[in-house]
Enzyme design. Structure first.
Site, PDB file in Angstrom:
ATOM      1  N   LEU A   9       0.828  -1.223   0.000  1.00  0.00           N
ATOM      2  CA  LEU A   9       0.000   0.000   0.000  1.00  0.00           C
ATOM      3  C   LEU A   9       0.859   1.268   0.000  1.00  0.00           C
ATOM      4  O   LEU A   9       0.898   2.025  -0.974  1.00  0.00           O
ATOM      5  CB  LEU A   9      -0.917  -0.012   1.228  1.00  0.00           C
ATOM      6  N   ASP A  10       1.568   1.472   1.135  1.00  0.00           N
ATOM      7  CA  ASP A  10       2.325   2.718   1.314  1.00  0.00           C
ATOM      8  C   ASP A  10       3.459   2.790   0.291  1.00  0.00           C
ATOM      9  O   ASP A  10       4.352   1.941   0.286  1.00  0.00           O
ATOM     10  CB  ASP A  10       2.927   2.765   2.729  1.00  0.00           C
ATOM     11  N   THR A  16       1.730   7.564   1.030  1.00  0.00           N
ATOM     12  CA  THR A  16       1.660   7.741   2.478  1.00  0.00           C
ATOM     13  C   THR A  16       3.009   7.533   3.147  1.00  0.00           C
ATOM     14  O   THR A  16       3.163   7.866   4.323  1.00  0.00           O
ATOM     15  CB  THR A  16       0.625   6.776   3.088  1.00  0.00           C
ATOM     16  N   LYS A  44      10.647   1.349   5.805  1.00  0.00           N
ATOM     17  CA  LYS A  44       9.598   1.047   4.823  1.00  0.00           C
ATOM     18  C   LYS A  44       9.242  -0.429   4.866  1.00  0.00           C
ATOM     19  O   LYS A  44      10.119  -1.291   4.799  1.00  0.00           O
ATOM     20  CB  LYS A  44      10.045   1.451   3.419  1.00  0.00           C
ATOM     21  N   GLY A  45       7.948  -0.700   4.971  1.00  0.00           N
ATOM     22  CA  GLY A  45       7.472  -2.081   4.987  1.00  0.00           C
ATOM     23  C   GLY A  45       7.539  -2.736   6.352  1.00  0.00           C
ATOM     24  O   GLY A  45       7.091  -3.871   6.529  1.00  0.00           O
ATOM     25  N   ILE A  46       8.080  -2.034   7.326  1.00  0.00           N
ATOM     26  CA  ILE A  46       8.318  -2.598   8.668  1.00  0.00           C
ATOM     27  C   ILE A  46       7.165  -2.181   9.592  1.00  0.00           C
ATOM     28  O   ILE A  46       6.728  -1.030   9.554  1.00  0.00           O
ATOM     29  CB  ILE A  46       9.668  -2.066   9.223  1.00  0.00           C
ATOM     30  N   ARG A  48       4.733  -1.139  12.825  1.00  0.00           N
ATOM     31  CA  ARG A  48       4.844   0.054  13.676  1.00  0.00           C
ATOM     32  C   ARG A  48       5.831  -0.167  14.827  1.00  0.00           C
ATOM     33  O   ARG A  48       6.743   0.630  15.047  1.00  0.00           O
ATOM     34  CB  ARG A  48       3.453   0.407  14.221  1.00  0.00           C
ATOM     35  N   ALA A 116       1.792  -4.024   5.771  1.00  0.00           N
ATOM     36  CA  ALA A 116       1.981  -4.138   7.222  1.00  0.00           C
ATOM     37  C   ALA A 116       1.115  -3.141   7.975  1.00  0.00           C
ATOM     38  O   ALA A 116       1.016  -3.195   9.201  1.00  0.00           O
ATOM     39  CB  ALA A 116       3.449  -3.888   7.561  1.00  0.00           C
ATOM     40  N   SER A 117       0.457  -2.233   7.249  1.00  0.00           N
ATOM     41  CA  SER A 117      -0.266  -1.146   7.923  1.00  0.00           C
ATOM     42  C   SER A 117      -1.629  -1.555   8.446  1.00  0.00           C
ATOM     43  O   SER A 117      -2.477  -2.042   7.696  1.00  0.00           O
ATOM     44  CB  SER A 117      -0.439   0.038   6.967  1.00  0.00           C
ATOM     45  N   ASN A 119      -3.654   0.614   9.227  1.00  0.00           N
ATOM     46  CA  ASN A 119      -4.517   1.684   8.712  1.00  0.00           C
ATOM     47  C   ASN A 119      -4.953   1.435   7.272  1.00  0.00           C
ATOM     48  O   ASN A 119      -5.636   2.285   6.683  1.00  0.00           O
ATOM     49  CB  ASN A 119      -3.774   3.027   8.777  1.00  0.00           C
ATOM     50  N   LYS A 146       7.468  -8.472   6.936  1.00  0.00           N
ATOM     51  CA  LYS A 146       8.399  -8.447   5.813  1.00  0.00           C
ATOM     52  C   LYS A 146       9.799  -8.262   6.381  1.00  0.00           C
ATOM     53  O   LYS A 146       9.940  -7.531   7.362  1.00  0.00           O
ATOM     54  CB  LYS A 146       8.058  -7.284   4.868  1.00  0.00           C
ATOM     55  N   GLU A 170       5.890  -3.766  -4.954  1.00  0.00           N
ATOM     56  CA  GLU A 170       6.510  -3.287  -3.704  1.00  0.00           C
ATOM     57  C   GLU A 170       7.428  -2.099  -3.940  1.00  0.00           C
ATOM     58  O   GLU A 170       8.097  -2.018  -4.968  1.00  0.00           O
ATOM     59  CB  GLU A 170       7.359  -4.400  -3.093  1.00  0.00           C
ATOM     60  N   ASP A 171       7.497  -1.204  -2.960  1.00  0.00           N
ATOM     61  CA  ASP A 171       8.455  -0.094  -3.032  1.00  0.00           C
ATOM     62  C   ASP A 171       9.588  -0.266  -2.030  1.00  0.00           C
ATOM     63  O   ASP A 171      10.497   0.566  -1.988  1.00  0.00           O
ATOM     64  CB  ASP A 171       7.767   1.263  -2.786  1.00  0.00           C
TER      65      ASP A 171
HETATM   66  C1  BG6 Z   1       4.006  -0.201   6.075  1.00  0.00           C
HETATM   67  C2  BG6 Z   1       4.876   1.032   5.992  1.00  0.00           C
HETATM   68  O1  BG6 Z   1       3.203  -0.273   4.926  1.00  0.00           O
HETATM   69  O2  BG6 Z   1       3.151  -0.144   7.214  1.00  0.00           O
HETATM   70  C3  BG6 Z   1       5.635   1.218   7.293  1.00  0.00           C
HETATM   71  O3  BG6 Z   1       5.765   0.919   4.914  1.00  0.00           O
HETATM   72  C4  BG6 Z   1       4.664   1.218   8.457  1.00  0.00           C
HETATM   73  O4  BG6 Z   1       6.353   2.424   7.223  1.00  0.00           O
HETATM   74  C5  BG6 Z   1       3.844  -0.052   8.465  1.00  0.00           C
HETATM   75  O5  BG6 Z   1       5.383   1.319   9.699  1.00  0.00           O
HETATM   76  C6  BG6 Z   1       2.829  -0.102   9.600  1.00  0.00           C
HETATM   77  O6  BG6 Z   1       1.855   0.888   9.385  1.00  0.00           O
HETATM   78  P1  BG6 Z   1       0.794   1.361  10.466  1.00  0.00           P
HETATM   79  O7  BG6 Z   1      -0.136   2.244   9.656  1.00  0.00           O
HETATM   80  O8  BG6 Z   1       0.089   0.134  10.985  1.00  0.00           O
HETATM   81  O9  BG6 Z   1       1.526   2.077  11.528  1.00  0.00           O
HETATM   82 MG    MG Z   2       5.605   0.344   0.904  1.00  0.00          MG
END
Ligand code: BG6
Ligand code: MG
Length: 216
Positions: A9-10, A16, A44-46, A48, A116-117, A119, A146, A170-171
């Site tokens: 996503l991000d 984002t 990135k990808g890690i 929270r 991983a978000s 949100n 990841k 993926e970015d």
């Molecule tokens: C990933 C982002 O998609 O989501 C990370 O690349 C971020 O930077 C992770 O920490 C967790 O996101 P969130 O929105 O649950 O804090």
């Molecule tokens: Mg990303």
């Protein structure tokens, strides 16, 4: 012939990643750890909490906070991040994303989100594309983040296909590593730093031909 598309996503669907950076940078400033753009690449990808652990280690503060204090810091970062997300609209989709999703939907090629978000559902609603995804992996169900391939394997399961039948986007380096670790075809979306091990790279999805990707 590929049968599904799996998106981070991000930084892939929307930018984002810049809001994550602002929120971590400001939190870092409060606790005396400098988070700059170069170090931010490692976040990135890690998840929270893993991101917070990396920031604390980066500043030599890994033993300075209790678990409760770390939970409070992570919650504070997220509150700031969610404030920054309020202004998101469909105009914040990255170039080519809407067209790609529309084309995949028209061809009845299912799409999933492997982010991983926590949100992600909220962000997809704000962007007006949530209905275009057949599945969103719930990161709370994951055992490993990841670069472990678990999230991509789960996303393929949501689409009822095998990982090798999907194309992953993926970015982040951690994401490319996860995609490749389960035998999926990896498209790297470049945002500055190089990505190693991707099968194909682009700067934006407008550069991609969906029919060619399906033949991979
Ligand atoms: C990933 C982002 O998609 O989501 C990370 O690349 C971020 O930077 C992770 O920490 C967790 O996101 P969130 O929105 O649950 O804090
Ligand atoms: Mg990303």
């Amino acid at each position: 012939m590929k049968k599904g598309f799996i998106f981070d996503l991000d930084g892939v669907i929307t930018d984002t990643a810049k809001y994550h950076f602002i929120a971590w940078r400001d939190l870092g400033a409060e606790i005396g750890v400098a988070v700059d753009l170069k170090f931010n690449e490692q976040l990135k990808g890690i998840s929270r909490m893993d991101s917070l652990d990396r920031i604390l280690a980066h500043g030599g503060k890994e033993n300075d906070f209790t678990m409760d204090q770390k939970e409070a810091l992570a919650a504070k970062k997220n509150t700031h991040y969610v404030e920054l997300l309020q202004s998101l609209t469909p105009q914040d989709l990255l170039p080519g994303v809407k067209e790609f999703l529309d084309a995949a939907n028209a061809k009845q090629i299912p799409c999933a989100i492997a982010s991983a978000s926590k949100n992600a559902p909220f962000i997809l609603e704000k962007l007006g594309v949530k209905d275009q995804f057949a599945g969103i992996v719930d990161p709370a169900t994951l055992h490993k983040g990841k670069p472990d391939p678990e999230i991509f394997v789960k996303a393929a399961e949501l689409l009822n296909i095998k990982p090798e039948e999907a194309v992953g986007f993926e970015d982040a380096q951690a994401g490319i590593d996860g995609i490749k670790a389960c035998g999926m075809y990896a498209v790297g979306v470049l945002s500055g730093e190089p990505l190693h091990g991707a099968d194909l790279t682009c700067h934006e999805l407008t550069e991609l031909n969906i029919d060619e990707l399906l033949q991979k």
